[in-house]
Design an enzyme around this catalytic site. Structure first.
Site, PDB file in Angstrom:
ATOM      1  N   GLN B 184       0.919  -1.312  -0.054  1.00  0.00           N
ATOM      2  CA  GLN B 184      -0.099  -0.050   0.087  1.00  0.00           C
ATOM      3  C   GLN B 184       0.889   1.159   0.021  1.00  0.00           C
ATOM      4  O   GLN B 184       0.241   2.375   0.112  1.00  0.00           O
ATOM      5  CB  GLN B 184      -0.811   0.078   1.348  1.00  0.00           C
ATOM      6  CG  GLN B 184      -1.868  -1.212   1.224  1.00  0.00           C
ATOM      7  CD  GLN B 184      -3.004  -0.938   0.530  1.00  0.00           C
ATOM      8  OE1 GLN B 184      -3.237   0.099  -0.252  1.00  0.00           O
ATOM      9  NE2 GLN B 184      -3.843  -1.954   0.118  1.00  0.00           N
ATOM     10  N   SER B 204       3.306  -4.687  -4.970  1.00  0.00           N
ATOM     11  CA  SER B 204       1.981  -4.927  -5.444  1.00  0.00           C
ATOM     12  C   SER B 204       2.047  -4.114  -6.614  1.00  0.00           C
ATOM     13  O   SER B 204       2.082  -3.129  -6.861  1.00  0.00           O
ATOM     14  CB  SER B 204       0.855  -5.169  -4.680  1.00  0.00           C
ATOM     15  OG  SER B 204      -0.172  -5.156  -5.387  1.00  0.00           O
ATOM     16  N   HIS B 206      -0.968  -3.994  -8.711  1.00  0.00           N
ATOM     17  CA  HIS B 206      -2.453  -3.574  -8.801  1.00  0.00           C
ATOM     18  C   HIS B 206      -2.912  -2.624  -7.877  1.00  0.00           C
ATOM     19  O   HIS B 206      -3.937  -2.014  -7.793  1.00  0.00           O
ATOM     20  CB  HIS B 206      -3.467  -4.591  -8.954  1.00  0.00           C
ATOM     21  CG  HIS B 206      -3.863  -5.225  -7.891  1.00  0.00           C
ATOM     22  ND1 HIS B 206      -5.082  -4.920  -7.100  1.00  0.00           N
ATOM     23  CD2 HIS B 206      -3.251  -6.181  -7.094  1.00  0.00           C
ATOM     24  CE1 HIS B 206      -5.145  -5.826  -5.871  1.00  0.00           C
ATOM     25  NE2 HIS B 206      -3.803  -6.522  -5.936  1.00  0.00           N
ATOM     26  N   THR B 244       7.763 -19.152 -15.814  1.00  0.00           N
ATOM     27  CA  THR B 244       7.986 -18.201 -17.035  1.00  0.00           C
ATOM     28  C   THR B 244       7.558 -16.827 -16.528  1.00  0.00           C
ATOM     29  O   THR B 244       6.412 -16.862 -16.209  1.00  0.00           O
ATOM     30  CB  THR B 244       7.150 -18.579 -18.278  1.00  0.00           C
ATOM     31  OG1 THR B 244       7.683 -20.101 -18.455  1.00  0.00           O
ATOM     32  CG2 THR B 244       7.394 -17.700 -19.470  1.00  0.00           C
ATOM     33  N   CYS B 330      -9.874  -8.472   0.791  1.00  0.00           N
ATOM     34  CA  CYS B 330      -9.542  -9.862   0.849  1.00  0.00           C
ATOM     35  C   CYS B 330     -10.212 -10.715   1.757  1.00  0.00           C
ATOM     36  O   CYS B 330     -10.524 -12.067   1.260  1.00  0.00           O
ATOM     37  CB  CYS B 330      -7.959 -10.139   1.311  1.00  0.00           C
ATOM     38  SG  CYS B 330      -6.906  -8.865   0.752  1.00  0.00           S
TER      39      CYS B 330
END
Lengths: 370, 390
Positions: B184, B204, B206, B244, B330
C-alpha cells in the site's frame, strides 16, 4: 522472422488480447463486495466455468495460479505426500523436487522412445499408500512424446496412490479430458495455448487436501491466496474456449512436422528424431545434427531468420545437455547437439520449407569441414 | 452531478484502475513481442527479456534499489509469503524468532502462523490507539534468536504509516533482517531501501495503477542467507522464483512504478486536496464523525471512519452508488470484525459502523463532492429513521 518455438510460448490469440484489454479496463477486485467487485467476481467464476467445460471437470476443481510452475509445485509440495515417483523426462519444475523434498523421490527411467515402462512403475509403487504421488507429464515439452496416462494412472490407483499429470504442453495440442484421464490432479498453463504468460491452473479432485504454498486473504477457497490476476484469468478462459476449434489446425501441423523429418532424414540419414517411434504431439520435433553444437545451430538458424531452441526455454541461457535426450539414451554429445522445432497455428508451408533448407545448408557446410 | 459515472469508485486500497499509459506499455508484449523472456536464443526471447530488464530497473529506481535486487512474483501475497517463510526457513535453525504486528495483512499473519505450526516463535506486537507500532516495543521484542522483523509500511485498512526509519535502524543495530510489506506504500510515499535499512520489501502491481497478478520482492544483495524459493523449477529469477515471467505484467509493473515515481508529488497533491475536501465536508455536516488511525502519520488516500449511531451495513446499503469497503477486500467471505480496528481499541459497534474510502489518481473533485453529498444524505436518513424508532 519465422517463429518455430511455440512450445516455449505461443503468440496470443487476437480474441484473447481483446478480452484481456476489456477486463483490464473494467478493473475491480473480485473480493470487493460492491458492484464493481461483484462484476469482477462474475468474470472470475465465468472463466472458471468456461475452462472447466473445456477440460471436462467441475469448476470448483480449478485453482488459478501464476503459471504451470506454481501448479506443478502445488501438486508436489502442497499435498502432504511422503513419497513421490516421477519420470526422468519431466519438466524442471517437477524434477526440482529431487533437491527440495523431505520424503522419498523415485525417478523412473524411460525407454529410447521416451516412454515410461509400466513394470517400472509397478515396482516403484510397492508399498504405496495415499501419501504416494506419481507425477508424469501428458506430453513432453522437448520431444512431444505422449505417455499413456490412462494406463499409468490406473496402475497407480490400483496401488492406492495418487496421480498428477503435467498437461501444460499437451493442452491445446491434443484433446485433454480430466474426467477421462481419471487423474487426481493436473497442471495447465495459459501461454502455451495462445493465452497470456503468468497464468495457469491447478486442477484437483475435491478430496485432495491442500497445504497451500501461499497464505493470505484466502482467495480460491483458501487454496491459493492473493488478488486474482483477473485479466490473465479471462484471457486464459478465452484461449481455452478456442481450443476445440483450433485442435484440427494444430493436428494438421503433423503433416508439416512429418515433412521436416522426412526431408531431413533423407538428406542426412544420421540425423535422429527423438521420440519419433512413439505417439507425439503433432507440432514438435527434436532433431539431432551430429557433431554440431545446438548453440551453433540456433545461431545459424537465427541468422537465417528462424527462431528455434536448443531445449526447453527455462534452462536456456545455461547451456546444458538436454536431460530428456540423455534419458532417452543419447550421450552427452548428442544431448548437446539437438534442437527443438515446435510449430504453431501460424506456421505455414513456406516457413517449414525455409527451415528444411536452412537445416540442410548448415548440415552440408559442417559436413564439408569434417 | 450529471458528470459522475456511477458507481463512484472509492476503493483504491482494494485495487486501482489500470492507468491507460500502463496498458499502452503492456500491449506490445501481448501482441508482437509475445516471446518467452527465457528463450535466450532468438529475437522474440530477447525483446521480451529486454522488456523485463527495463521493468526491473524501473521498479528498482522507485525504491532506491539495484535491478539485480528485484525479483518478480505473482503479487504481494507471494512476495510476503516468500520473504517471511522463505527467509525464516533460510535462517533457521540458528535463529527461529520473528517479530511482526497484530495489524499486518492476513498474508503476513497467516505466513507467521504457518511458521508457528512448524516450531518457529513469533511475537505479534500490539499497536497504540492510532495504529502505530512503538519502536521501543520492537527493540524490546528482539532476542538473540530473532532473524526477521516484518512490518507493513502503510496499513491497508486505516492507512497509518509506521516509523520505518527508526525500526530499520534498530534492526540494523541488532543485525536483524527488516522486511516491509509495502503493497500500500510503494509509489505513494517515498521509500529508500538504504536510508530505511530495509532488506526485504514486498511490492504489488495492482495497488499502483498497474496490472493484477504481478508484484515484486526486493532482496538486498548483501543479505545472507537469501530467502528460500517457494516454487522450484526452471531456475528463473536467479533460482529464487521459477516459472515463465510474463513480460506484459512485468512491463506493466515497471511502467506503473515509473509513473508513480515521476508523479508522486503531483499524485499526492491531488489526492491530499480531495481527501481534505471530503474530510471537511463530512466534518461540517454533523457530529459523531470519528476517523480511525493516526491523523497525521497516514497516507492521505485512505479515510477510515465511523459515525456514532450509524451502522455500517445500513450505511453501505444506502451508499449503493459508491464503491467502498467496510473492511479489507481480501476477507469478504469472512464476516469477522476487522482485526485492525479491533487492535486500535474500537468496540464491536464502532467497527461495524466503520467504512473505508480510498481516493486515488483517477478520483475527481466531482466524484468527491458527490460522495460527500451521498454520505451526508444517507447519514441524515439513517439518523432520522433511528430517531423515529425512539
Amino acid at each position: 522472422m519465422i517463429y518455430l518455438d511455440n512450445n516455449a510460448t505461443s503468440p496470443l490469440l487476437p480474441d484473447v488480447i481483446e478480452e484481456m484489454t476489456r477486463v483490464m479496463k473494467a478493473g475491480g477486485n473480485p473480493s470487493s463486495v460492491h458492484s464493481i467487485g461483484r462484476n469482477a467476481k462474475a468474470i472470475l467464476e465465468q472463466s472458471r466455468q468456461n475452462i472447466a467445460k473445456i477440460i471436462n471437470c467441475r469448476p470448483q476443481k480449478i485453482t488459478f495460479t501464476s503459471g504451470g510452475t506454481e501448479a506443478n509445485n502445488m501438486a508436489l509440495k502442497a499435498t502432504g505426500m511422503d513419497h513421490i515417483i516421477i519420470s526422468a523426462t519431466e519438466h524442471d519444475s517437477i524434477l526440482a523436487i529431487k533437491d527440495n523434498f523431505k520424503g522419498v523421490v523415485d525417478v523412473l527411467p524411460v525407454d529410447e522412445n521416451g516412454l515410461l515402462c509400466f513394470s517400472d512403475l509397478k515396482k516403484a509403487l510397492k508399498g504405496a499408500n495415499d501419501k504416494t504421488l506419481v507425477s508424469v507429464m501428458l506430453a513432453n515439452n522437448e520431444t512431444g512424446v505422449r505417455q499413456d496416462i490412462k494406463e499409468l494412472c490406473a496402475i497407480t490407483h490400483e496401488a492406492g496412490a495418487l496421480f498428477h499429470t503435467d498437461a501444460i504442453q499437451a493442452f491445446g495440442k491434443i484433446p485433454v479430458d480430466f474426467r477421462d484421464l481419471a487423474v487426481d490432479m493436473m497442471s495447465l498453463s495459459a501461454h502455451k495455448i495462445g493465452g497470456p504468460q503468468g497464468m495457469g491452473a491447478f486442477v484437483a479432485l475435491e478430496k485432495i487436501t491442500l497445504h497451500p504454498l501461499s497464505f493470505g486473504g484466502g482467495q480460491e477457497v483458501g487454496r491459493r491466496s492473493g488478488t486474482e490476476n483477473l485479466a490473465g484469468i479471462a484471457g486464459f478462459a478465452k484461449a481455452a474456449s478456442l481450443v476445440p476449434k483450433n485442435l484440427t489446425d494444430i493436428n494438421n501441423l503433423r503433416l508439416l512436422r512429418d515433412q521436416i523429418e522426412h526431408d531431413i532424414g533423407r538428406h542426412a540419414p544420421e540425423a535422429i528424431f527423438y521420440g519419433a517411434g512413439a505417439e507425439r504431439l503433432p507440432n514438435t520435433s527434436t532433431i539431432l545434427m551430429p557433431g554440431v553444437l545446438s548453440e551453433t545451430q540456433v545461431m545459424a538458424f537465427d541468422l537465417d531468420g528462424i527462431c528455434i531452441s536448443s531445449g526447453s526455454a527455462c534452462s536456456s541461457g545455461k547451456v546444458k545437455p538436454s536431460h530428456v535426450v540423455t534419458a532417452m539414451g543419447g550421450n552427452k554429445d548428442m544431448a548437446l547437439s539437438t534442437i527443438r522445432v515446435s510449430l504453431g497455428r501460424d506456421t505455414t508451408q513456406n516457413d517449414v520449407t525455409a527451415f528444411i533448407s536452412a537445416w540442410k545448408k548448415l548440415y552440408d557446410r559442417k559436413r564439408k569441414r569434417l | 452531478m450529471a458528470d459522475v459515472t456511477l458507481p463512484v469508485y472509492l476503493d483504491y486500497q482494494a485495487t486501482t484502475p489500470l492507468d491507460p499509459r500502463v496498458l499502452d506499455v503492456m500491449m506490445p508484449y501481448l501482441t508482437e513481442k509475445f516471446g518467452n523472456p527465457h528463450s535466450a536464443e532468438h529475437k522474440f526471447g530477447w525483446e521480451a527479456d529486454a522488456g523485463v530488464a527495463l521493468a526491473r530497473k524501473q521498479v528498482a529506481d522507485l525504491i532506491g534499489a539495484m535491478p539485480e535486487e528485484i525479483i518478480f512474483t505473482s503479487g504481494a501475497t507471494e512476495s510476503n509469503n516468500m520473504a517471511i517463510k522463505g527467509f525464516a526457513y533460510a535462517a533457521s535453525p540458528t535463529k527461529n524468532h520473528i517479530v511482526t504486528a497484530v495489524t499486518e495483512h492476513p498474508c503476513v499473519l497467516e505466513s507467521c502462523r504457518a511458521l508457528e505450526r512448524s516450531g518457529f516463535h513469533v511475537t505479534y506486537l500490539a499497536v497504540d490507539r492510532d495504529g502505530i507500532i512503538s519502536d521501543r516495543d520492537v527493540a524490546a521484542a528482539m532476542t538473540p534468536q530473532t532473524s526477521l522483523v516484518s512490518l507493513m509500511a502503510v496499513n491497508n485498512e486505516i492507512g497509518v504509516i509506521q516509523n520505518l526509519k527508526k525500526i530499520g535502524q534498530i534492526c540494523a543495530n541488532e543485525n536483524v533482517i527488516f522486511h516491509v510489506d509495502a503493497a500500500q506504500a510503494v509509489g505513494k510515499i517515498p521509500l529508500d531501501m538504504r536510508e530505511l535499512n530495509i532488506s526485504l520489501l514486498s511490492i504489488s502491481g495492482h495497488k499502483i495503477y498497474g496490472p493484477k497478478g504481478v508484484g515484486a520482492l526486493y532482496i538486498n544483495k548483501d543479505i545472507t542467507p537469501k530467502p528460500l524459493a517457494l516454487f522450484d523449477g526452471g531456475g528463473q529469477e536467479r533460482g529464487l522464483r521459477s516459472g515463465t515471467l510474463s513480460p506484459a505484467l512485468c512491463a506493466g509493473l515497471g511502467a506503473a512504478c515509473h509513473l508513480a515515481g515521476r508523479d508522486m508529488g503531483k499524485d499526492h497533491e491531488h489526492i491530499a486536496a480531495l481527501s481534505e475536501k471530503l474530510t471537511s465536508s463530512l466534518t461540517q455536516a454533523g457530529d459523531g464523525l470519528h476517523f480511525n488511525g493516526a491523523q497525521k502519520q497516514r497516507y492521505v488516500g485512505n479515510l477510515n471512519f465511523y459515525i456514532e449511531g450509524v451502522k455500517g451495513d445500513e450505511l453501505v446499503k444506502e451508499l449503493r452508488n459508491l464503491a467502498l469497503s467496510t473492511g479489507s477486500a481480501c476477507s469478504t467471505t469472512k464476516s469477522d470484525p476487522s482485526h485492525v480496528l479491533t487492535a486500535i481499541g474500537l468496540t464491536k459497534k464502532q467497527i461495524e459502523g466503520s467504512i473505508r474510502i480510498g481516493i486515488g489518481r483517477m478520483t475527481s473533485l466531482q466524484e468527491i463532492d458527490y460522495a460527500a453529498e451521498e454520505i451526508i444524505r444517507a447519514v441524515t436518513k439513517i439518523k432520522n429513521r433511528e430517531h423515529k424508532k425512539l
